[in-house]
Scaffold this motif. Structure first.
Motif, PDB file in Angstrom:
ATOM      1  N   GLU A   1       0.809  -1.220   0.000  1.00  0.00           N
ATOM      2  CA  GLU A   1       0.000   0.000   0.000  1.00  0.00           C
ATOM      3  C   GLU A   1       0.846   1.276   0.000  1.00  0.00           C
ATOM      4  N   LYS A   2       2.035   1.236   0.607  1.00  0.00           N
ATOM      5  CA  LYS A   2       2.882   2.436   0.694  1.00  0.00           C
ATOM      6  C   LYS A   2       4.318   2.024   0.905  1.00  0.00           C
TER       7      LYS A   2
ATOM      8  N   TRP B   1      11.231   6.304   2.098  1.00  0.00           N
ATOM      9  CA  TRP B   1      12.447   6.408   2.893  1.00  0.00           C
ATOM     10  C   TRP B   1      12.253   7.504   3.947  1.00  0.00           C
ATOM     11  N   PHE B   2      13.003   7.369   5.070  1.00  0.00           N
ATOM     12  CA  PHE B   2      12.892   8.387   6.108  1.00  0.00           C
ATOM     13  C   PHE B   2      14.182   8.449   6.925  1.00  0.00           C
ATOM     14  N   THR B   3      14.352   9.575   7.588  1.00  0.00           N
ATOM     15  CA  THR B   3      15.456   9.754   8.543  1.00  0.00           C
ATOM     16  C   THR B   3      14.928  10.231   9.893  1.00  0.00           C
ATOM     17  N   LYS B   4      13.739  10.800   9.880  1.00  0.00           N
ATOM     18  CA  LYS B   4      13.169  11.387  11.095  1.00  0.00           C
ATOM     19  C   LYS B   4      11.943  10.599  11.522  1.00  0.00           C
ATOM     20  N   GLY B   5      11.635  10.718  12.800  1.00  0.00           N
ATOM     21  CA  GLY B   5      10.450  10.061  13.324  1.00  0.00           C
ATOM     22  C   GLY B   5      10.769   8.705  13.914  1.00  0.00           C
ATOM     23  N   ARG B   6       9.848   8.242  14.752  1.00  0.00           N
ATOM     24  CA  ARG B   6      10.032   6.943  15.385  1.00  0.00           C
ATOM     25  C   ARG B   6       9.683   5.817  14.417  1.00  0.00           C
ATOM     26  N   HIS B   7       9.924   4.610  14.902  1.00  0.00           N
ATOM     27  CA  HIS B   7       9.743   3.441  14.044  1.00  0.00           C
ATOM     28  C   HIS B   7       8.345   3.374  13.436  1.00  0.00           C
ATOM     29  N   TYR B   8       7.321   3.705  14.226  1.00  0.00           N
ATOM     30  CA  TYR B   8       5.961   3.619  13.711  1.00  0.00           C
ATOM     31  C   TYR B   8       5.383   4.980  13.315  1.00  0.00           C
ATOM     32  N   GLU B   9       6.206   6.052  13.422  1.00  0.00           N
ATOM     33  CA  GLU B   9       5.755   7.379  13.023  1.00  0.00           C
ATOM     34  C   GLU B   9       6.833   8.072  12.181  1.00  0.00           C
ATOM     35  N   PRO B  10       7.324   7.425  11.132  1.00  0.00           N
ATOM     36  CA  PRO B  10       8.390   8.022  10.326  1.00  0.00           C
ATOM     37  C   PRO B  10       7.856   9.137   9.429  1.00  0.00           C
ATOM     38  N   VAL B  11       8.771  10.044   9.034  1.00  0.00           N
ATOM     39  CA  VAL B  11       8.417  11.159   8.145  1.00  0.00           C
ATOM     40  C   VAL B  11       8.960  10.863   6.757  1.00  0.00           C
ATOM     41  N   ASP B  12       8.053  10.747   5.776  1.00  0.00           N
ATOM     42  CA  ASP B  12       8.435  10.477   4.389  1.00  0.00           C
ATOM     43  C   ASP B  12       9.358  11.596   3.889  1.00  0.00           C
TER      44      ASP B  12
ATOM     45  N   LEU C   1      13.297   5.460  -6.906  1.00  0.00           N
ATOM     46  CA  LEU C   1      13.421   4.630  -8.104  1.00  0.00           C
ATOM     47  C   LEU C   1      12.801   3.258  -7.822  1.00  0.00           C
ATOM     48  N   PHE C   2      11.483   3.262  -7.578  1.00  0.00           N
ATOM     49  CA  PHE C   2      10.777   2.028  -7.230  1.00  0.00           C
ATOM     50  C   PHE C   2      10.299   1.316  -8.500  1.00  0.00           C
ATOM     51  N   HIS C   3      10.657   0.048  -8.589  1.00  0.00           N
ATOM     52  CA  HIS C   3      10.175  -0.792  -9.691  1.00  0.00           C
ATOM     53  C   HIS C   3      10.240  -2.248  -9.236  1.00  0.00           C
ATOM     54  N   ASN C   4       9.057  -2.892  -9.226  1.00  0.00           N
ATOM     55  CA  ASN C   4       8.951  -4.246  -8.686  1.00  0.00           C
ATOM     56  C   ASN C   4       9.500  -4.268  -7.260  1.00  0.00           C
ATOM     57  N   ASP C   5      10.587  -5.015  -7.005  1.00  0.00           N
ATOM     58  CA  ASP C   5      11.121  -5.084  -5.645  1.00  0.00           C
ATOM     59  C   ASP C   5      12.298  -4.138  -5.429  1.00  0.00           C
ATOM     60  N   ASP C   6      12.540  -3.238  -6.405  1.00  0.00           N
ATOM     61  CA  ASP C   6      13.640  -2.267  -6.280  1.00  0.00           C
ATOM     62  C   ASP C   6      13.165  -1.083  -5.429  1.00  0.00           C
TER      63      ASP C   6
ATOM     64  N   PHE D   1      14.501   2.379   4.827  1.00  0.00           N
ATOM     65  CA  PHE D   1      13.370   2.148   3.922  1.00  0.00           C
ATOM     66  C   PHE D   1      12.257   1.399   4.669  1.00  0.00           C
ATOM     67  N   ARG D   2      11.002   1.816   4.443  1.00  0.00           N
ATOM     68  CA  ARG D   2       9.852   1.175   5.074  1.00  0.00           C
ATOM     69  C   ARG D   2       8.753   0.962   4.023  1.00  0.00           C
ATOM     70  N   PHE D   3       8.088  -0.203   4.117  1.00  0.00           N
ATOM     71  CA  PHE D   3       6.925  -0.441   3.241  1.00  0.00           C
ATOM     72  C   PHE D   3       5.777  -0.979   4.098  1.00  0.00           C
ATOM     73  N   ILE D   4       4.566  -0.663   3.678  1.00  0.00           N
ATOM     74  CA  ILE D   4       3.352  -1.037   4.410  1.00  0.00           C
ATOM     75  C   ILE D   4       2.455  -1.813   3.461  1.00  0.00           C
ATOM     76  N   THR D   5       1.931  -2.947   3.960  1.00  0.00           N
ATOM     77  CA  THR D   5       1.017  -3.780   3.168  1.00  0.00           C
ATOM     78  C   THR D   5      -0.309  -3.945   3.911  1.00  0.00           C
ATOM     79  N   ASN D   6      -1.197  -4.698   3.301  1.00  0.00           N
ATOM     80  CA  ASN D   6      -2.487  -4.968   3.953  1.00  0.00           C
ATOM     81  C   ASN D   6      -2.340  -5.940   5.116  1.00  0.00           C
ATOM     82  N   HIS D   7      -1.145  -6.490   5.293  1.00  0.00           N
ATOM     83  CA  HIS D   7      -0.880  -7.374   6.420  1.00  0.00           C
ATOM     84  C   HIS D   7       0.054  -6.742   7.449  1.00  0.00           C
TER      85      HIS D   7
END
Length: 427
Positions: free
Chosen positions: A63-64, A67-78, A92-97, A115-121
């Protein structure tokens, strides 16, 4: 350690260690853990990520991702919403890149990037991230009595020994590809360096101090006993050191850009010069300081001169009178009885003070003294006098000599005076 140029405009020094973070099919893989890049250049942080195809009979959907440098683990700033990176970040996102590109690097960009990614799980963050260090090239200067040496330096540890480019007054030097450059101690040109192929990311230039600029405060006349501040500044890289000297005096008077002289006296007058010096050379400038007597001294001197002039002018008529009288006696002794002689008239000069006398002037003696002073001033500065019978005697045709002051009359106010002065007038 390797020198990597991933694309045009890139200059980065990488620590290449593959890092895989993950569990139960979740993970982020980075081929590097540390990057050192030059200020102003562009850098890429490569990575790939993975996740389970399905969980609990439900296909995993991303879903999302960011990358981030600021914010906590569950509240990062894009990074794309961070004002510090506006217009400089590209995903430069493409497939798993999941590669990150940052342009126009700045020193404040130095940080750990994750780098962080969010899914439906659920979501996953790669940790540890990639540490980016942003630096710039610097020219280090060493100097001996006979020559100077310049060295192109970076805080990045460059093991591949890349070639360099040197610039003399902004112009590329042919044949200078080493990280160091030797110069004559008398060479005052400006020099900078860059890594070959990345000439747009050159070091700041180094050069000897320019002619120093001097200022003095206060800028008006320097009064005796006042405080004087001298300031010296010069454009130089590396920054200049300042030393103050007084002409014909060997020991330095002070060091630093500002030199203050408290209680300025006549012996402080003279030429002062400031020397600006760094490892590339030196320059100096001179200014002249002159002390002026303070106001109280000037007033005292002026009053003394005024009183002296009044006394001298007051004595002149008396000396002339005595001379005339001696001549008169001499003529009287040799003149026949019927021979005419000079006539002497007694005139009266009336003077009224236009100023009010102070309390200390109310005694008879002080009033007489004041009238005598006014009489001397009248003889010095007036061109004619009002005499008895309204007769006018010009200074050029008659000699006025005060004999005595009498009939000092005090008016009804108790302060104004009328002075009547008897004169001998010899025509």
């Amino acid at each position: 350690m390797s020198l990597t140029a991933a694309a045009s405009g890139f200059i980065v020094f990488l620590l290449s260690v593959q890092v895989i973070q993950g569990q139960y099919g979740w993970g982020v893989t980075s081929t590097i853990t540390q990057i050192c890049a030059l200020q102003g250049s562009t850098v890429e942080l490569p990575c790939t990520y993975r996740y389970p195809f399905a969980m609990r009979s439900q296909t995993t959907q991303v879903e999302k991702r960011f990358w981030f440098t600021k914010g906590r683990h569950y509240e990062p700033v894009d990074l794309k919403t961070d004002s510090d990176y506006t217009g400089r970040v590209e995903y430069l996102f493409h497939n798993d890149d999941c590669t990150l590109r940052i342009r126009d690097l700045r020193e404040r960009d130095s940080a750990e990037y994750k780098f962080r990614f969010i899914t439906n799980h659920g979501g996953f963050t790669g940790s540890p991230g990639v540490t980016l260090s942003v630096t710039d090239l610097q020219v280090q200067v060493t100097r001996s009595w006979t020559q100077g040496e310049l060295r192109c330096h970076s805080s990045c540890n460059v093991s591949d020994n890349p070639s360099y480019v040197w610039f003399n007054n902004g112009q590329k030097m042919d044949g200078a590809t080493s990280s160091s450059l030797r110069l004559s101690v008398e060479d005052n040109n400006s020099y900078s360096c860059a890594v070959t192929g990345y000439e747009d990311y050159r070091s700041p230039p180094v050069y000897a101090p320019k002619l120093p600029s001097l200022s003095v405060s206060p800028s008006a006349q320097i009064m005796e006993g006042s405080s004087v501040t001298l300031t010296c500044s010069s454009d130089a890289n590396p920054a200049a050191n300042y030393t103050w000297y007084k002409e014909n005096e060997d020991p330095p008077k002070a060091s630093g850009q500002i030199f203050t002289i408290t209680d300025f006296r006549a012996e402080h007058s003279g030429n002062y010069y400031c020397e600006a010096q760094n490892r590339r050379g030196r320059q100096n400038s001179t200014l002249h300081l002159t002390v002026v007597a303070d106001k109280s001294t000037i007033t005292l001197i002026t009053n003394s001169i005024r009183l002296t002039l009044v006394g001298v002018v007051g004595l002149i008529p008396l000396l002339l009178f005595c001379r005339r009288m001696r001549k008169k006696k001499a003529l009287s002794s040799t003149t026949e009885p019927n021979e005419p002689i000079e006539t002497v008239e007694t005139l009266v000069l009336s003077m009224r003070t236009s100023q009010r006398l102070q309390h200390r002037q109310k005694t008879q003696r002080s009033r007489k003294t004041w009238c005598e002073g006014q009489t001397a001033l009248s003889l010095s500065f007036l061109s004619f006098y009002e005499a008895a019978g309204s007769r006018r005697f010009e200074k050029n045709t008659a000699l006025f000599v005060p004999v005595q002051v009498h009939n000092i009359t005090e008016l009804s106010s108790g302060f104004d005076l009328v002075c009547k002065v008897i004169f001998y007038v010899i025509k």
